[in-house]
Design a protein around this motif. Structure first.
Motif, short mmCIF file in Angstrom:
data_model
loop_
_atom_site.label_atom_id
_atom_site.label_comp_id
_atom_site.label_asym_id
_atom_site.label_seq_id
_atom_site.Cartn_x
_atom_site.Cartn_y
_atom_site.Cartn_z
N ILE A 229 -24.76 38.64 -91.48
CA ILE A 229 -24.75 39.30 -90.37
C ILE A 229 -24.49 40.53 -89.83
CG2 ILE A 229 -23.74 38.77 -87.26
CD1 ILE A 229 -24.45 35.51 -88.25
N HIS B 62 -8.79 29.68 -73.19
CA HIS B 62 -9.64 30.94 -73.45
C HIS B 62 -8.92 31.54 -73.74
CE1 HIS B 62 -12.23 34.43 -72.79
NE2 HIS B 62 -10.79 35.73 -72.65
N GLY B 63 -8.96 32.75 -74.99
CA GLY B 63 -8.65 33.38 -75.63
C GLY B 63 -8.23 32.85 -77.11
N GLN B 64 -8.17 31.30 -77.09
CA GLN B 64 -7.60 30.53 -77.98
C GLN B 64 -8.49 30.15 -79.33
OE1 GLN B 64 -4.61 29.54 -79.09
NE2 GLN B 64 -4.15 31.00 -77.18
N PRO B 65 -8.72 30.41 -80.03
CA PRO B 65 -9.76 30.01 -81.44
C PRO B 65 -10.27 28.73 -80.99
CG PRO B 65 -7.75 30.88 -82.20
CD PRO B 65 -7.08 30.41 -81.57
N ILE B 66 -11.79 28.91 -80.61
CA ILE B 66 -12.34 27.31 -81.08
C ILE B 66 -12.42 26.17 -82.09
CG2 ILE B 66 -14.24 26.30 -80.01
CD1 ILE B 66 -14.02 28.19 -78.03
N PRO C 24 -25.29 37.94 -80.17
CA PRO C 24 -24.79 37.19 -80.93
C PRO C 24 -25.64 35.93 -81.35
CG PRO C 24 -23.33 37.73 -80.46
CD PRO C 24 -24.25 37.98 -79.39
N SER D 292 -10.65 39.85 -72.90
CA SER D 292 -12.37 39.73 -72.79
C SER D 292 -12.30 38.57 -71.89
CB SER D 292 -13.36 40.14 -73.75
OG SER D 292 -13.12 40.93 -73.78
N ARG E 72 -30.45 40.61 -79.58
CA ARG E 72 -30.17 41.06 -78.78
C ARG E 72 -29.21 40.08 -78.55
NH1 ARG E 72 -34.80 41.47 -74.82
NH2 ARG E 72 -36.21 41.93 -76.29
N MET F 135 -24.15 35.67 -101.58
CA MET F 135 -24.96 36.21 -100.74
C MET F 135 -26.35 36.43 -100.55
SD MET F 135 -23.50 40.27 -100.19
CE MET F 135 -24.74 40.16 -98.38
N TRP G 268 -21.71 43.20 -75.58
CA TRP G 268 -23.50 42.92 -76.35
C TRP G 268 -24.25 44.32 -75.70
CZ3 TRP G 268 -25.10 37.45 -74.69
CH2 TRP G 268 -23.81 36.85 -75.42
N ALA H 187 -28.63 36.45 -84.23
CA ALA H 187 -28.70 36.90 -85.46
C ALA H 187 -27.50 35.37 -86.53
CB ALA H 187 -27.94 38.48 -85.85
N ALA I 160 -30.30 34.20 -89.59
CA ALA I 160 -28.52 33.87 -90.65
C ALA I 160 -29.44 32.55 -91.16
CB ALA I 160 -27.75 34.55 -91.05
N ASP J 208 -22.10 35.24 -92.19
CA ASP J 208 -21.50 36.55 -91.73
C ASP J 208 -21.29 37.02 -92.99
OD1 ASP J 208 -20.41 34.95 -89.72
OD2 ASP J 208 -18.13 34.42 -90.89
N LEU J 209 -21.88 37.52 -94.26
CA LEU J 209 -21.93 39.08 -94.59
C LEU J 209 -23.15 40.06 -93.89
CD1 LEU J 209 -20.76 38.06 -98.48
CD2 LEU J 209 -20.14 40.27 -96.80
N CYS K 232 -10.86 39.22 -78.05
CA CYS K 232 -11.24 37.64 -77.73
C CYS K 232 -11.84 37.57 -78.71
CB CYS K 232 -12.16 37.63 -76.36
SG CYS K 232 -12.94 36.31 -75.98
N THR K 233 -11.80 35.69 -78.85
CA THR K 233 -12.37 34.93 -79.74
C THR K 233 -13.48 34.28 -79.86
OG1 THR K 233 -11.24 33.03 -79.59
CG2 THR K 233 -9.73 34.04 -81.11
N LEU K 234 -13.45 34.23 -78.08
CA LEU K 234 -15.20 33.80 -78.11
C LEU K 234 -15.98 34.59 -78.28
CD1 LEU K 234 -14.14 32.34 -75.09
CD2 LEU K 234 -14.08 31.12 -77.40
N CYS L 4 -17.22 37.11 -75.27
CA CYS L 4 -16.80 37.80 -74.36
C CYS L 4 -17.11 39.22 -75.16
CB CYS L 4 -15.42 36.63 -74.53
SG CYS L 4 -14.90 35.94 -73.48
N THR M 100 -23.95 43.44 -91.70
CA THR M 100 -24.99 43.73 -91.44
C THR M 100 -25.85 44.72 -91.07
OG1 THR M 100 -27.31 42.41 -92.61
CG2 THR M 100 -25.75 43.67 -94.30
N TYR M 101 -25.67 44.06 -89.92
CA TYR M 101 -26.36 44.49 -88.10
C TYR M 101 -25.36 44.29 -87.56
CZ TYR M 101 -30.68 41.94 -90.52
OH TYR M 101 -31.60 41.76 -91.12
N LEU N 286 -23.42 43.03 -82.41
CA LEU N 286 -23.11 42.12 -82.73
C LEU N 286 -21.09 42.44 -82.64
CD1 LEU N 286 -26.07 41.15 -84.83
CD2 LEU N 286 -25.24 40.25 -82.37
N PRO N 287 -20.78 41.06 -82.36
CA PRO N 287 -19.07 41.66 -82.99
C PRO N 287 -19.13 41.48 -83.88
CG PRO N 287 -19.69 39.08 -81.63
CD PRO N 287 -21.20 40.36 -81.96
N LYS O 105 -26.10 48.52 -86.69
CA LYS O 105 -27.52 49.17 -86.54
C LYS O 105 -27.78 49.83 -85.28
CE LYS O 105 -31.30 47.25 -87.24
NZ LYS O 105 -32.19 46.22 -87.57
N ILE O 106 -27.17 48.72 -84.12
CA ILE O 106 -27.92 48.68 -82.61
C ILE O 106 -27.21 48.35 -81.84
CG2 ILE O 106 -29.47 47.16 -81.27
CD1 ILE O 106 -29.78 45.32 -84.03
#
Lengths: 192, 128
Positions: A27, B114-118, B29, A145, B27, B1, A100, B32, B36, A24-25, A92-94, A97, A29-30, A105-106, A33-34
């Motif tokens: 990611i 939907h909306g709940q953490p998976i 997530p 979302s 483009r 890290m 982009w 990325a 990573a 996560d750390l 939104c946690t997904l 959603c 950094t990006y 990136l979220p 950026k975009i």
């Protein structure tokens, strides 16, 4: 694709080959950026061009595509207008959603369970943690979302920016202000 | 890290990676995330960039031979194929384990409103 990557991360984490926090750390950094600069241009255009603004709120997907930003999967984007009366905030946690094409990136916190649950239960408290205090009479609307609809918040144009160029205005638009967890920078912030 | 400078060096060491002056460009997530993971495994010395470049290159050649337009749109699909392959070759995760976990995530996504953490639960692995 997303499931395959998730599976890789889960299996490799279990075996101790990767640390999700370290991923996560990297990611992070990006994140800034975009994407968010695309969204900032959309917002700045809406601030200076009333016709564009009308098109954006009527149907955001083609209005955003006018500036050359389009998703690959034909996601439908809805623009939400912040006014003195209404402040919009998106959750939104997904991570699918998330708009982009305009925001990139979220951020990691956006995907976190505490943000999702608390944003709905106590939006004012969450905003306070982000350093945002709104007048008590401002209504806060929280938008969830879906994989079909992603939201872009169009914040209010900051005071003291009369006559500014679109490019300069875009510099005021932060990623968080387009999620609704922040406000745009002020001219004074920019001067710092 | 993981050091962002390492990410920049990595992109310079790899041919064809979508990038700008500051580093790799993504483009979506998952791209990325896949990048990573690869970097994290490499940083631990689990494979060298030469090994990675060879695996990725072979994957891209294979796709081209099968008619991939090779416009950059599909770059990270090849990347993910290569990563799964190398991870199996190095004995870090078998193709079977990945497939079972993928299936479990699919079940978790389906049962989560939907909306709940998976999150993964033991029952997601049942019947896999």
């Amino acid at each position: 694709m997303q499931l395959r990557v998730r599976a890789l991360e889960t299996v490799l984490t279990e075996k101790g080959y990767v640390d999700p926090a370290a991923l996560d750390l990297l990611i992070e950094t990006y994140e800034t950026k975009i994407g968010p600069r695309n969204g900032a241009r959309v917002v700045a255009r809406a601030w200076v061009d009333a016709d564009y603004r009308a098109r954006l709120f009527k149907d955001a997907t083609p209005a955003i595509a006018e500036l050359g930003y389009a998703g690959r999967q034909g996601e439908h984007i809805v623009a939400l207008e912040n006014t003195p009366e209404v402040h919009n905030m998106v959750v939104c946690t997904l991570c699918s959603c998330y708009p982009w094409p305009v925001l990139g990136l979220p951020p990691v916190w956006y995907k976190s369970a505490p943000y999702r649950s608390r944003a709905v239960a106590d939006p004012r408290g969450v905003l306070a943690e982000f350093g945002v205090t709104l007048p008590p009479e401002t209504e806060i609307r929280v938008w969830d979302s879906t994989s079909e609809i992603r939201y872009l918040v169009v914040p209010m144009r900051p005071a003291g920016t009369e006559g500014w160029s679109e490019e300069k205005l875009a510099e005021l638009v932060t990623r968080d202000s387009m999620i609704g967890t922040g406000l745009p920078k002020s001219p004074a912030d920019l001067a710092k | 890290m993981i050091d962002p400078a390492a990410a920049r060096r990595a992109t310079q060491a790899l041919p064809g990676i979508p990038r700008d002056a500051e580093g790799p460009v993504f483009r979506e997530p998952w791209e990325a995330q896949a990048f990573a993971i690869t970097l994290a495994l490499h940083e631990q010395g689990l494979f060298t960039w030469n090994e990675w470049a060879a695996t990725l290159g072979a994957e891209i050649s294979r796709a081209q031979a099968m008619g991939d337009p090779d416009t950059g749109e599909t770059y990270y699909r090849h990347w993910l194929n290569a990563l799964e392959k190398l991870v199996a070759e190095k004995g870090l995760a078998t193709a079977g384990a990945l497939a079972r976990c993928r299936e479990a995530w699919r079940r978790a996504c389906e049962r989560t409103p939907h909306g709940q953490p998976i999150t993964l639960r033991p029952e997601d692995f049942a019947g896999a």
